[in-house]
Motif scaffolding. Structure first.
Motif, PDB file in Angstrom:
ATOM      1  N   ALA A  48      36.231  38.525  10.549  1.00 10.50           N
ATOM      2  CA  ALA A  48      36.146  39.584   9.314  1.00 10.50           C
ATOM      3  C   ALA A  48      35.186  39.145   8.710  1.00 10.50           C
ATOM      4  O   ALA A  48      34.861  37.941   8.242  1.00 10.50           O
ATOM      5  N   ILE A  49      34.710  40.452   7.909  1.00  3.84           N
ATOM      6  CA  ILE A  49      33.901  39.479   6.356  1.00  3.84           C
ATOM      7  C   ILE A  49      34.855  38.847   5.473  1.00  3.84           C
ATOM      8  O   ILE A  49      35.763  38.550   5.632  1.00  3.84           O
ATOM      9  N   GLY A  50      34.012  37.788   5.283  1.00  2.00           N
ATOM     10  CA  GLY A  50      34.113  36.413   4.402  1.00  2.00           C
ATOM     11  C   GLY A  50      34.977  35.162   4.807  1.00  2.00           C
ATOM     12  O   GLY A  50      35.189  34.336   4.950  1.00  2.00           O
ATOM     13  N   SER A  51      35.333  35.299   6.276  1.00  2.00           N
ATOM     14  CA  SER A  51      35.460  34.357   7.189  1.00  2.00           C
ATOM     15  C   SER A  51      34.537  32.612   7.517  1.00  2.00           C
ATOM     16  O   SER A  51      35.274  32.342   7.638  1.00  2.00           O
ATOM     17  N   GLY A  52      33.642  32.781   7.148  1.00  2.00           N
ATOM     18  CA  GLY A  52      33.147  31.935   6.885  1.00  2.00           C
ATOM     19  C   GLY A  52      31.697  31.687   8.271  1.00  2.00           C
ATOM     20  O   GLY A  52      30.958  31.012   8.313  1.00  2.00           O
ATOM     21  N   LYS A  53      31.326  32.797   8.471  1.00  2.00           N
ATOM     22  CA  LYS A  53      30.371  33.329   9.387  1.00  2.00           C
ATOM     23  C   LYS A  53      29.179  32.827   9.454  1.00  2.00           C
ATOM     24  O   LYS A  53      28.473  31.484   9.755  1.00  2.00           O
ATOM     25  N   THR A  54      28.358  32.995   8.454  1.00  2.00           N
ATOM     26  CA  THR A  54      27.111  32.634   7.648  1.00  2.00           C
ATOM     27  C   THR A  54      26.861  31.081   6.987  1.00  2.00           C
ATOM     28  O   THR A  54      26.256  30.224   7.645  1.00  2.00           O
ATOM     29  N   ASP A  82      22.099  36.721   2.903  1.00  2.00           N
ATOM     30  CA  ASP A  82      22.238  35.440   4.189  1.00  2.00           C
ATOM     31  C   ASP A  82      21.181  35.525   4.647  1.00  2.00           C
ATOM     32  O   ASP A  82      21.363  34.231   5.316  1.00  2.00           O
ATOM     33  N   GLU A 127      24.949  36.890  14.418  1.00  2.00           N
ATOM     34  CA  GLU A 127      25.372  36.976  12.869  1.00  2.00           C
ATOM     35  C   GLU A 127      26.075  38.302  13.629  1.00  2.00           C
ATOM     36  O   GLU A 127      25.744  39.201  12.876  1.00  2.00           O
ATOM     37  N   ASN A 174      38.254  28.572  10.033  1.00  2.00           N
ATOM     38  CA  ASN A 174      37.645  27.760   8.978  1.00  2.00           C
ATOM     39  C   ASN A 174      38.702  28.376   7.673  1.00  2.00           C
ATOM     40  O   ASN A 174      39.732  28.399   7.819  1.00  2.00           O
ATOM     41  N   LYS A 175      38.033  27.325   6.725  1.00  2.00           N
ATOM     42  CA  LYS A 175      38.641  26.757   5.105  1.00  2.00           C
ATOM     43  C   LYS A 175      39.890  26.280   5.255  1.00  2.00           C
ATOM     44  O   LYS A 175      40.694  26.872   5.061  1.00  2.00           O
ATOM     45  N   ASP A 177      40.530  23.310   4.527  1.00  2.00           N
ATOM     46  CA  ASP A 177      40.791  23.001   3.281  1.00  2.00           C
ATOM     47  C   ASP A 177      42.267  23.620   2.396  1.00  2.00           C
ATOM     48  O   ASP A 177      42.479  22.909   1.358  1.00  2.00           O
ATOM     49  N   LEU A 178      42.216  25.270   2.738  1.00  2.00           N
ATOM     50  CA  LEU A 178      42.668  25.717   2.066  1.00  2.00           C
ATOM     51  C   LEU A 178      44.411  25.635   2.050  1.00  2.00           C
ATOM     52  O   LEU A 178      44.954  26.525   1.770  1.00  2.00           O
ATOM     53  N   CYS A 207      34.389  23.980   6.741  1.00  2.00           N
ATOM     54  CA  CYS A 207      32.980  24.453   6.167  1.00  2.00           C
ATOM     55  C   CYS A 207      32.743  23.834   4.371  1.00  2.00           C
ATOM     56  O   CYS A 207      31.199  23.795   4.434  1.00  2.00           O
TER      57      CYS A 207
HETATM   58  N1  LIG Z   1      36.759  27.441   0.833  1.00  2.00           N
HETATM   59  C1  LIG Z   1      36.254  27.022   1.266  1.00  2.00           C
HETATM   60  N2  LIG Z   1      35.246  27.967   1.677  1.00  2.00           N
HETATM   61  C2  LIG Z   1      34.134  28.649   2.680  1.00  2.00           C
HETATM   62  C3  LIG Z   1      34.455  27.817   3.869  1.00  2.00           C
HETATM   63  N3  LIG Z   1      33.464  28.317   4.240  1.00  2.00           N
HETATM   64  C4  LIG Z   1      32.922  29.779   3.638  1.00  2.00           C
HETATM   65  N4  LIG Z   1      33.393  29.452   2.783  1.00  2.00           N
HETATM   66  C5  LIG Z   1      33.109  30.749   1.747  1.00  2.00           C
HETATM   67  O1  LIG Z   1      33.943  32.128   1.382  1.00  2.00           O
HETATM   68  C6  LIG Z   1      32.639  32.698   1.464  1.00  2.00           C
HETATM   69  C7  LIG Z   1      32.715  33.984   2.419  1.00  2.00           C
HETATM   70  O2  LIG Z   1      31.404  32.911   3.010  1.00  2.00           O
HETATM   71  P1  LIG Z   1      30.644  33.485   4.162  1.00  2.00           P
HETATM   72  O3  LIG Z   1      29.881  32.725   5.175  1.00  2.00           O
HETATM   73  O4  LIG Z   1      29.613  34.380   3.266  1.00  2.00           O
HETATM   74  O5  LIG Z   1      31.421  34.334   5.025  1.00  2.00           O
HETATM   75  P2  LIG Z   1      30.858  35.930   6.424  1.00  2.00           P
HETATM   76  O6  LIG Z   1      31.310  37.296   5.363  1.00  2.00           O
HETATM   77  O7  LIG Z   1      31.921  36.042   7.581  1.00  2.00           O
HETATM   78  O8  LIG Z   1      29.674  35.718   6.949  1.00  2.00           O
HETATM   79  C8  LIG Z   1      31.376  32.001   1.041  1.00  2.00           C
HETATM   80  O9  LIG Z   1      32.018  32.213  -0.986  1.00  2.00           O
HETATM   81  C9  LIG Z   1      31.544  30.704   1.406  1.00  2.00           C
HETATM   82  O10 LIG Z   1      30.991  29.844   0.689  1.00  2.00           O
HETATM   83  C10 LIG Z   1      35.768  26.397   4.284  1.00  2.00           C
HETATM   84  O11 LIG Z   1      35.246  26.336   5.358  1.00  2.00           O
HETATM   85  N5  LIG Z   1      36.420  26.611   2.818  1.00  2.00           N
END
Ligand SMILES: Nc1nc2c(ncn2[C@@H]2O[C@H](COP(=O)(O)OP(=O)(O)O)[C@@H](O)[C@H]2O)c(=O)[nH]1
Ligand SMILES: [Mg+2]
Ligand SMILES: [Zn+2]
Lengths: 223, 130
Positions: A48-54, A82, A127, A174-175, A177-178, A207
């Motif tokens: 999903a968008i925002g999951s942390g791929k980039t 990105d 990606e 991912n994430k 920590d949350l 990440c």
């Molecule tokens: N708290 C937290 N935030 C994260 C983590 N990984 C990514 N993020 C944040 O999540 C947001 C989306 O990440 P992004 O890599 O752009 O997601 P993408 O759309 O899958 O490419 C960004 O603001 C990142 O800083 C993580 O492990 N923990």
């Protein structure tokens, strides 16, 4: 007006065997052959968008770029931020714009492969873009698919979107920590993924503080 | 949205057929779509009808047959229908890659297909009635 009235014998069936996925699959096989020839491993990241791929790809590039060649294809072309972020790390980045904003296909990736010096890349991280289901039908020529999900998608995310896991070899949760703040059990998510697909590799990561990123890098190096 | 790419490929193939067979009208197209492919029949039909408009395919019927998934287990001797996950929260039944016998990972043998199987044609070069 001319009216056509069909006699029964004028209507007939013919076999027309034709796979609608074959054109892409053929190109994916060509990509794969080209990559294999150069000893290059392409990895397809979806989620999903925002999951942390980039963010994950950035961390992997930081970790791996001093020990082997790495290139990145970014299909998430909504912004160039990105791609810019990764380009700062000094590795080749190809930004791929999809036509319908749906998914990357083997043709687009094949064009990307002609833009870089493949022989210098041990890894190409792709990606992928789009909703969670689309890319599954369109292999790109990669050796493994990584699905990136994050605990912020909630405790039922695997049960609600089971399909995207079936075609993947690696799942990154991912994430983490949350996780406590979100009230999400990482254990339960791992169990859910294994219920769907017992042999899939699941790696919890953050990440943000770096947990698990090494494990992802090691897993990719072992492919 | 990948239904759109698949529908485009389908229409392209059928128009190619039509161009080579101008005396035949395509009445019906029969597809086989596997249970393991993530293709939504309704979306595919909608995309097909939209693209087919104002082409020789307009008005043709798209018939979609679902091909059930068959899995086989390399760990035991199981071969057959997959295990389903009752706790999943999806609308349609969710199949798993878990062996119904031994619980280990199975491999899919059937269910990924997305193909044209046959077309029903009307021969229009025979005498038309006025
Ligand atoms: N708290 C937290 N935030 C994260 C983590 N990984 C990514 N993020 C944040 O999540 C947001 C989306 O990440 P992004 O890599 O752009 O997601 P993408 O759309 O899958 O490419 C960004 O603001 C990142 O800083 C993580 O492990 N923990
Ligand atoms: Mg991104
Ligand atoms: Zn078994």
């Amino acid at each position: 007006m001319i009216k056509l009235e069909a006699q029964p014998d004028e209507i007939y069936d013919i076999e027309l065997e034709h796979s609608l996925l074959e054109a892409n699959e053929k190109l994916a096989r060509q990509n794969r052959a080209l990559l294999d020839e150069h000893g290059t491993t392409a990895i397809d990241f979806m989620g999903a968008i925002g999951s942390g791929k980039t963010t994950l790809i950035t961390k992997l590039v930081e970790k791996l770029k001093n020990q082997c060649g790495v290139a990145v294809f970014n299909g998430d072309a909504t912004t160039s931020e990105d791609a810019d972020q990764i380009e700062k790390l000094g590795v080749p980045v190809v930004q791929i714009a999809t036509i319908n904003g749906c998914h990357l296909d083997a043709n687009l990736v094949g064009k990307g492969l002609r833009k870089i010096d493949i022989s210098k890349a041990k890894f190409i991280f792709i990606e992928n873009i789009g909703n969670l289901i689309c890319p599954a039908e369109f292999p790109l020529g990669s050796k493994a698919r990584v699905v990136v999900v994050s605990v912020t998608e909630g405790p039922w995310m695997v049960r609600k979107h089971p399909h995207m896991f079936l075609g993947a070899q690696i799942v990154v949760i991912n994430k983490i920590d949350l996780a406590d703040a979100m009230g999400v059990s990482v254990e339960a998510l791992i169990n859910d993924v294994h219920t769907l697909k017992p042999d899939i590799t699941v790696i919890p990561t953050s990440c943000k503080n770096g947990t698990g990123v090494d494990a992802v890098a090691q897993t990719l190096l072992a492919i | 949205m990948h239904e759109l790419s698949i529908a485009s490929g389908l229409v392209e193939k059928l128009l190619e057929f039509s161009a080579h067979n101008p005396e035949r009208t395509i009445l019906e197209v029969r597809l086989e779509i596997g249970e393991l492919s993530h293709i939504d029949s309704e979306q595919l039909r909608f995309c097909y009808e939209s693209i087919a408009k104002e082409t020789p395919l307009e008005g043709s019927i798209l018939t979609i047959a679902r091909v059930p998934a068959i899995v086989s287990c390399p760990h035991c001797t199981y071969r057959g229908r997959p295990d389903y996950w009752d706790e999943a929260l999806a609308i349609a039944p969710v199949m798993t890659m878990r062996c119904p016998h031994c619980g280990k990972a199975v491999e899919a043998e059937q269910g990924h297909e997305c193909a044209i199987k046959s077309v029903r044609l009307l021969d229009t070069h025979t005498a038309p009635s006025v």
